[in-house]
Enzyme design. Structure first.
Site, PDB file in Angstrom:
ATOM      1  N   GLU A  54     -39.536  51.376  17.544  1.00  0.00           N
ATOM      2  CA  GLU A  54     -40.941  51.459  17.359  1.00  0.00           C
ATOM      3  C   GLU A  54     -41.587  50.383  16.378  1.00  0.00           C
ATOM      4  O   GLU A  54     -42.529  49.857  16.472  1.00  0.00           O
ATOM      5  CB  GLU A  54     -40.883  52.659  16.096  1.00  0.00           C
ATOM      6  CG  GLU A  54     -40.965  54.012  17.102  1.00  0.00           C
ATOM      7  CD  GLU A  54     -42.251  54.093  18.067  1.00  0.00           C
ATOM      8  OE1 GLU A  54     -43.221  53.453  17.869  1.00  0.00           O
ATOM      9  OE2 GLU A  54     -42.437  55.065  18.782  1.00  0.00           O
ATOM     10  N   ASP A  72     -50.918  52.709  14.252  1.00  0.00           N
ATOM     11  CA  ASP A  72     -49.553  53.081  13.907  1.00  0.00           C
ATOM     12  C   ASP A  72     -49.111  52.326  12.741  1.00  0.00           C
ATOM     13  O   ASP A  72     -49.035  50.940  12.892  1.00  0.00           O
ATOM     14  CB  ASP A  72     -48.546  52.889  15.034  1.00  0.00           C
ATOM     15  CG  ASP A  72     -49.035  53.976  16.240  1.00  0.00           C
ATOM     16  OD1 ASP A  72     -49.743  55.081  15.864  1.00  0.00           O
ATOM     17  OD2 ASP A  72     -48.640  53.693  17.259  1.00  0.00           O
TER      18      ASP A  72
HETATM   19  C1  LIG Z   1     -52.078  57.761  20.424  1.00  0.00           C
HETATM   20  O1  LIG Z   1     -51.369  56.542  21.316  1.00  0.00           O
HETATM   21  C2  LIG Z   1     -50.188  56.335  20.581  1.00  0.00           C
HETATM   22  C3  LIG Z   1     -49.468  54.991  21.499  1.00  0.00           C
HETATM   23  O2  LIG Z   1     -49.596  55.625  22.851  1.00  0.00           O
HETATM   24  C4  LIG Z   1     -49.189  57.586  20.639  1.00  0.00           C
HETATM   25  O3  LIG Z   1     -47.812  56.902  19.912  1.00  0.00           O
HETATM   26  C5  LIG Z   1     -49.787  58.374  19.553  1.00  0.00           C
HETATM   27  O4  LIG Z   1     -48.851  59.452  19.394  1.00  0.00           O
HETATM   28  C6  LIG Z   1     -51.175  58.840  19.959  1.00  0.00           C
HETATM   29  N1  LIG Z   1     -51.792  59.648  19.067  1.00  0.00           N
HETATM   30  C7  LIG Z   1     -52.534  60.712  19.426  1.00  0.00           C
HETATM   31  C8  LIG Z   1     -53.128  61.427  18.379  1.00  0.00           C
HETATM   32  O5  LIG Z   1     -52.436  61.231  20.555  1.00  0.00           O
END
Ligand SMILES: *[C@@H]1O[C@H](CO)[C@@H](O)[C@H](O)[C@H]1NC(C)=O
Ligand SMILES: *[C@@H]1O[C@H](CO)[C@@H](O)[C@H](O)[C@H]1NC(C)=O
Ligand SMILES: [Ca+2]
Length: 148
Positions: A54, A72
């Site tokens: 990650e 993130d």
């Molecule tokens: C949004 O996309 C990211 C990367 O693909 C992922 O890690 C994340 O969990 C997603 N978030 C949501 C809220 O769907």
């Protein structure tokens, strides 16, 4: 002499703002001490592997362009849609904290939040990089060089 002093003061100043990048074994020790070995059924190897893929063990890792518009933050790449709050996004803020707290060198709050994440039905599959690089892989020798 004076310029040397100024230079060394400056480098102290910048050192305070440098990212902390853990080594694999250093992180393994910290996570073990935090009770992560076996937490919610996931091995210490899984947790360390998750952090490697990650964030590359970088406490300042930041990804601001997920396809779904979220960002993130930090060692465990916790996102601003579910887990923490920033100024860019409305958030469920389930870990009840500012995302900027996941960018500093003190990872105790990052660990608490990761413990919260893994309690959801998806478990560690919440982390795409873990699914891709760690899930179902033979990690039995992954931490073999660490004196745990
Ligand atoms: C949004 O996309 C990211 C990367 O693909 C992922 O890690 C994340 O969990 C997603 N978030 C949501 C809220 O769907
Ligand atoms: C790290 O942060 C926690 C709160 O999240 C605090 O209790 C602890 O004292 C901090 N540790 C250090 C070394 O600053
Ligand atoms: Ca933190």
């Amino acid at each position: 002499m004076r310029s040397i002093l100024i230079l060394s003061l400056l480098s102290c100043f910048f050192a305070a703002y440098e990212a902390k990048i853990f080594s694999k074994c250093e992180l393994a020790h910290v996570l073990k001490a935090a009770g992560m070995d076996g937490y919610y059924g996931y091995s210490l190897e899984d947790w360390v592997c998750l952090a490697q893929y990650e964030s590359n063990f970088n406490t300042r890792a930041f990804n601001g362009d997920n396809a779904n518009g979220s960002s993130d933050y930090g060692l465990f790449q916790l996102n601003n849609k579910w887990w923490c709050k920033d100024s860019k996004h409305s958030s469920a803020n389930a870990c009840n904290t500012l995302c900027s707290k996941f960018m500093d060198d003190n990872i105790s709050d990052d660990i608490s939040c990761a413990k919260r994440v893994v309690k959801d039905p998806n478990g560690m599959s919440a982390w795409v990089a873990w699914v891709k690089h760690c899930k179902g892989k033979d990690l039995s020798t992954y931490l073999a060089s660490c004196k745990l």
